[in-house]
Design an enzyme around this catalytic site. Structure first.
Site, PDB file in Angstrom:
ATOM      1  N   ASP A  11       0.848  -1.097  -0.007  1.00 47.93           N
ATOM      2  CA  ASP A  11       0.021   0.230   0.053  1.00 47.93           C
ATOM      3  C   ASP A  11       0.791   1.326  -0.099  1.00 47.93           C
ATOM      4  O   ASP A  11       2.081   1.171   0.349  1.00 47.93           O
ATOM      5  CB  ASP A  11      -0.868  -0.191   1.091  1.00 47.93           C
ATOM      6  N   ASP A  13      -0.034   5.057   0.958  1.00 49.64           N
ATOM      7  CA  ASP A  13      -0.381   5.966   1.845  1.00 49.64           C
ATOM      8  C   ASP A  13      -0.222   5.202   3.463  1.00 49.64           C
ATOM      9  O   ASP A  13      -1.189   4.486   3.681  1.00 49.64           O
ATOM     10  CB  ASP A  13      -1.600   6.675   1.811  1.00 49.64           C
ATOM     11  N   THR A  19       1.131  10.561   3.751  1.00 48.99           N
ATOM     12  CA  THR A  19       0.282  11.303   3.125  1.00 48.99           C
ATOM     13  C   THR A  19      -0.987  11.868   3.824  1.00 48.99           C
ATOM     14  O   THR A  19      -1.702  12.484   3.657  1.00 48.99           O
ATOM     15  CB  THR A  19      -0.025  11.070   1.824  1.00 48.99           C
ATOM     16  N   LYS A  47      -8.692   6.544   6.322  1.00 45.89           N
ATOM     17  CA  LYS A  47      -7.490   5.820   5.816  1.00 45.89           C
ATOM     18  C   LYS A  47      -8.005   4.705   5.116  1.00 45.89           C
ATOM     19  O   LYS A  47      -8.471   3.810   5.452  1.00 45.89           O
ATOM     20  CB  LYS A  47      -6.511   5.608   7.057  1.00 45.89           C
ATOM     21  N   LYS A 147     -10.804  -1.108  -1.692  1.00 44.89           N
ATOM     22  CA  LYS A 147     -10.523  -2.147  -0.523  1.00 44.89           C
ATOM     23  C   LYS A 147     -11.662  -1.989   0.472  1.00 44.89           C
ATOM     24  O   LYS A 147     -12.179  -0.849   0.526  1.00 44.89           O
ATOM     25  CB  LYS A 147      -9.386  -1.660  -0.007  1.00 44.89           C
ATOM     26  N   ASP A 172      -1.560  -0.598   5.971  1.00 44.85           N
ATOM     27  CA  ASP A 172      -2.032   0.218   7.259  1.00 44.85           C
ATOM     28  C   ASP A 172      -3.346   0.292   7.622  1.00 44.85           C
ATOM     29  O   ASP A 172      -3.397   1.080   8.801  1.00 44.85           O
ATOM     30  CB  ASP A 172      -1.033   1.653   7.276  1.00 44.85           C
TER      31      ASP A 172
END
Ligand code: BG6
Ligand code: MG
Length: 217
Positions: A11, A13, A19, A47, A147, A172
């Site tokens: 991934d 970010d 970011t 996120k 996702k 994350d």
């Protein structure tokens, strides 16, 4: 060996670069224009979430209902600000351990792919100098499902020519861990076990990752 790891999928970010702070600045600015406060805690919910789904979450926080055209316009405005921030990024914003681990993977014959929800991923990779470290780059412009749908990682594995069972994903976000598992891949969570407990292994950052750990997944 059928179960050996042949590829690492990352991934972007929150795994390779930080970011989230720029997404936050842009969403906060949009919320301010709409007349409400958007906190860092609210931002946590965004996120790994796609741009339009993030906007829906933000509008819910503000108690605002809009039609599709209005939402499109706001998402574009937010993205213009976000692009302004990320156009200033450079290699100093690569997260600790990320570059060394990518290099280690490639030196040891493992294939590498990016699997990101962001449509801005190519620009971030370019500005930070990370582009040459990937054999395949799958970003938000290549996928139709966000996702936790496994599409982004399955596309990555296919482009690398590696079976999902021979891939490991670094993520994350909870939705990303679920996507990896649904793709039939092994998964390393970057963050804390409280949120990423579903991953096979959770580490605070790629700084604590080694290739020998991969063999034990
Ligand atoms: C993900 C981020 O990687 O990309 C999300 O974690 C973001 O916060 C999503 O909303 C989409 O990014 P972009 O750059 O296409 O708006
Ligand atoms: Mg992420």
């Amino acid at each position: 060996m059928t179960n050996s790891i042949q590829a690492c999928l990352f991934d972007l970010d929150g795994v390779l670069v930080d970011t989230a702070k720029y997404h936050f600045l842009a969403w906060k600015r949009l919320a301010a224009e709409l007349g409400f406060t958007f906190t860092e805690q609210d931002n946590e919910k965004l996120k790994g979430v796609s741009r339009m789904a993030s906007l829906d979450i933000l509008l819910k926080v503000g108690g605002i209902e809009l039609n599709g055209t209005q939402k499109q316009e706001l998402a574009e405005r937010k993205n213009e600000w976000y692009v302004e921030y990320i156009s200033q990024m450079d290699a100093s914003e690569i997260l600790p351990g990320a570059l060394a681990f990518l290099q280690q993977c490639r030196e040891n014959g493992l294939k590498t792919a990016l699997g990101s929800a962001s449509k801005n991923a190519p620009m971030i990779l370019r500005n930070t100098g990370l582009t040459p470290y990937f054999d395949a780059i799958i970003d938000g412009t290549h996928t139709s499902q966000a996702k936790p749908d496994p599409e982004v990682f399955l596309l990555g594995a296919r482009e690398l020519g590696v079976n999902p069972e021979n891939c490991v994903v670094f993520e994350d976000a909870e939705a990303g861990i679920e996507a990896a598992k649904r793709a039939g891949m092994r998964c390393v969570g970057i963050g804390t076990p409280e949120t990423l407990g579903a991953a096979g292994l959770v580490i605070p950052s790629l700084e604590s990752m080694t290739l020998s750990m991969i063999k034990k997944l």
